[in-house]
Enzyme design. Structure first.
Site, mmCIF file in Angstrom:
data_model
loop_
_atom_site.group_PDB
_atom_site.id
_atom_site.type_symbol
_atom_site.label_atom_id
_atom_site.label_comp_id
_atom_site.label_asym_id
_atom_site.label_seq_id
_atom_site.Cartn_x
_atom_site.Cartn_y
_atom_site.Cartn_z
ATOM 1 N N HIS A 1 -6.728 -1.947 9.347
ATOM 2 C CA HIS A 1 -5.933 -3.304 9.121
ATOM 3 C C HIS A 1 -6.184 -4.158 10.358
ATOM 4 O O HIS A 1 -5.357 -4.283 11.396
ATOM 5 C CB HIS A 1 -4.627 -3.143 8.776
ATOM 6 C CG HIS A 1 -4.374 -2.541 7.303
ATOM 7 N ND1 HIS A 1 -4.007 -3.422 6.223
ATOM 8 C CD2 HIS A 1 -4.162 -1.477 6.964
ATOM 9 C CE1 HIS A 1 -3.980 -2.793 5.117
ATOM 10 N NE2 HIS A 1 -4.297 -1.488 5.565
ATOM 11 N N GLY B 1 -2.802 3.953 -3.385
ATOM 12 C CA GLY B 1 -2.927 4.807 -4.607
ATOM 13 C C GLY B 1 -4.663 5.045 -4.587
ATOM 14 O O GLY B 1 -5.371 4.845 -3.472
ATOM 15 N N GLY C 1 -4.480 6.977 2.539
ATOM 16 C CA GLY C 1 -4.659 8.420 1.940
ATOM 17 C C GLY C 1 -5.863 8.997 1.601
ATOM 18 O O GLY C 1 -6.169 10.131 1.275
ATOM 19 N N GLN D 1 -12.561 0.924 0.298
ATOM 20 C CA GLN D 1 -13.035 2.047 -0.648
ATOM 21 C C GLN D 1 -13.695 1.483 -1.995
ATOM 22 O O GLN D 1 -14.538 2.232 -2.448
ATOM 23 C CB GLN D 1 -11.793 2.763 -0.886
ATOM 24 C CG GLN D 1 -10.857 3.491 0.353
ATOM 25 C CD GLN D 1 -9.520 3.858 0.296
ATOM 26 O OE1 GLN D 1 -8.927 3.721 -1.122
ATOM 27 N NE2 GLN D 1 -9.159 3.914 1.201
ATOM 28 N N SER E 1 0.901 -1.262 0.076
ATOM 29 C CA SER E 1 0.160 0.004 0.017
ATOM 30 C C SER E 1 0.775 1.238 -0.016
ATOM 31 O O SER E 1 0.359 2.485 -0.415
ATOM 32 C CB SER E 1 -0.962 0.106 1.218
ATOM 33 O OG SER E 1 -1.711 -1.004 1.274
ATOM 34 N N ASN F 1 -3.439 2.416 7.277
ATOM 35 C CA ASN F 1 -2.519 3.185 6.209
ATOM 36 C C ASN F 1 -3.179 3.636 4.905
ATOM 37 O O ASN F 1 -3.490 2.544 4.052
ATOM 38 C CB ASN F 1 -1.429 1.978 5.818
ATOM 39 C CG ASN F 1 -0.581 2.533 4.470
ATOM 40 O OD1 ASN F 1 -0.712 3.723 4.346
ATOM 41 N ND2 ASN F 1 0.007 1.484 3.956
ATOM 42 N N GLU G 1 -5.831 -7.521 10.720
ATOM 43 C CA GLU G 1 -4.582 -8.225 10.501
ATOM 44 C C GLU G 1 -3.257 -7.771 11.317
ATOM 45 O O GLU G 1 -2.350 -8.289 11.493
ATOM 46 C CB GLU G 1 -4.282 -8.688 9.257
ATOM 47 C CG GLU G 1 -3.058 -7.748 8.514
ATOM 48 C CD GLU G 1 -4.045 -6.484 7.999
ATOM 49 O OE1 GLU G 1 -3.092 -5.431 7.339
ATOM 50 O OE2 GLU G 1 -5.065 -6.318 8.097
ATOM 51 N N GLY H 1 -4.277 -1.906 -0.776
ATOM 52 C CA GLY H 1 -3.340 -1.739 -1.911
ATOM 53 C C GLY H 1 -3.228 -0.217 -2.205
ATOM 54 O O GLY H 1 -3.773 0.535 -1.214
ATOM 55 N N CYS I 1 -9.445 -2.132 3.786
ATOM 56 C CA CYS I 1 -8.699 -0.712 3.340
ATOM 57 C C CYS I 1 -9.132 -0.206 1.807
ATOM 58 O O CYS I 1 -9.896 -0.083 1.600
ATOM 59 C CB CYS I 1 -7.108 -0.997 3.560
ATOM 60 S SG CYS I 1 -6.186 0.385 3.410
#
Length: 370
Positions: free
Chosen positions: A348, A239, A308, A268, A46, A306, A350, A237, A264
């Protein structure tokens, strides 16, 4: 000791000492607030397209080892720390951080004021930067930072997804792995769409009893269903999710066919595919200490994050129910479908590294499969 410089698009230039590889790379400059887990950060796909700054000042003290990797190699564009430990002190260490980054072609920068850098990012927002050991001219580096491609609109997933399908059969193997998920018999089959997946997600799926077939994130709905899965997983992942039209088309073809769980970027993409809207966060959520409220239990979970980008809470269609909210900024952290077997979270569960407050979500997915 060689010099290295980091230049931001706003004209800021930081000069420090180089470690790792030599060269020049550009990326979005972000920060991570974790106090440990730097190897997991480095190898998390990611972070493709990003230069990562660690807020904890002393990095590298326990070295690196194969068990803590989250992919086959470091994925970051560059790594910025306050102080590098060049002589690790841990019996598990098989290499120093300096040697590890050099072997994999990752540029490191140490000896800069990371508190000042993080403060600038928090005020101005995440910015494109250039990290270089070869070009030390301030004006040249700032120009490169201002003309480098933005992370918005770029399909970074294609740079980290697997080249072909594969089976994953490994659960927790390290004697230091937490027993947060006791091993269950492998009695169901999950297809995991890999957009840049952390390996510990796969380990957790195996722990709760899932045989896992991993497909590249470019796979079609027909390809996914041809494997006759009992459930479908959508991975994390890098971007901008809006750049992944092929993934949205696939997900729309899978909704209602099998139980779905997303983490994550998978969260989205699932939201976008069902009609929600996404937006770019000012400086993102990256660390192992993010508080999230679970609406269903009214309990607070401390989470690893994590990302953006995020989904607009008020854009969720009425058939989707918010399940988790970030207590720092009230952004959406999870939702479920009101009638279909489908749920996802932005953070996350995990961990790796991080708290285990949310590991129950893997059990929840297994129960949804039946």
């Amino acid at each position: 000791m060689a010099l290295a410089k980091l230049a931001l698009e706003d004209g800021t230039v930081l000069t420090g000492r180089a470690f790792g590889a030599e060269g020049e790379r550009f990326g979005e400059v972000v920060f991570n607030t974790s106090m440990t887990g730097y190897q997991e950060v480095l190898t998390d796909p990611s972070y493709k397209g990003q230069i990562v700054t660690m807020t904890y000042p002393h990095i590298g003290n326990y070295g690196v080892n194969p068990e803590d990797a989250e992919s086959g190699r470091p994925q970051v564009e560059g790594f910025v720390v306050r102080e590098l430990s060049r002589e690790p002190s841990n019996f598990r260490a098989e290499s120093s951080l300096d040697v590890y980054l050099k072997q994999h072609g990752i540029i490191g920068l140490e000896g800069v004021d990371t508190r000042a850098l993080v403060r600038r990012i928090r005020i101005r927002g995440a910015m494109t930067g250039v990290l270089s050991t070869t070009d030390l001219d301030d004006a040249s580096l700032v120009h490169k930072a201002r003309t480098a491609p933005s992370i918005v609109g770029r399909d970074l997933v294609r740079e980290v997804l697997p080249s072909r399908p594969f089976r994953w059969a490994e659960g927790y193997v390290s004697r230091f792995a937490s027993e947060m998920l006791p091993a269950r018999p492998l009695d169901c089959h999950v297809v995991a769409l890999d957009f840049g997946m952390k390996w510990n997600i796969l380990r957790c799926l195996v722990q709760v009893g899932c045989q896992v077939t991993v497909l590249p994130g470019t796979a079609t709905a027909e390809e996914v269903l041809s494997h006759k899965p009992d459930g479908i997983f959508l991975s994390n992942g890098p971007g901008d999710p809006e750049a992944l039209g092929y993934a949205l088309e696939t997900i729309r073809g899978l909704v209602g066919k099998k139980p779905i769980f997303g983490i994550c970027l998978g969260h989205q993409l699932l939201g976008l595919a069902l009609g929600a809207r996404s937006f770019k966060l000012k400086f993102g959520h990256r660390g192992a200490n993010q508080p999230v409220l679970n609406y269903q239990t009214n309990r607070v979970e401390i989470t690893t994050q994590n990302h953006g980008f995020a989904l607009e809470l008020n854009s969720l269609p009425r058939f989707l129910e918010p399940t988790h909210i970030n207590l720092n900024d009230q952004t959406l952290e999870g939702f479920r479908h009101r009638s279909e077997p489908l749920f996802c979270v932005q953070y996350h569960p995990e961990a790796s590294a991080g708290p285990h407050d949310s590991s129950y979500l893997f059990e929840q997915f297994r129960q949804l499969i039946g």
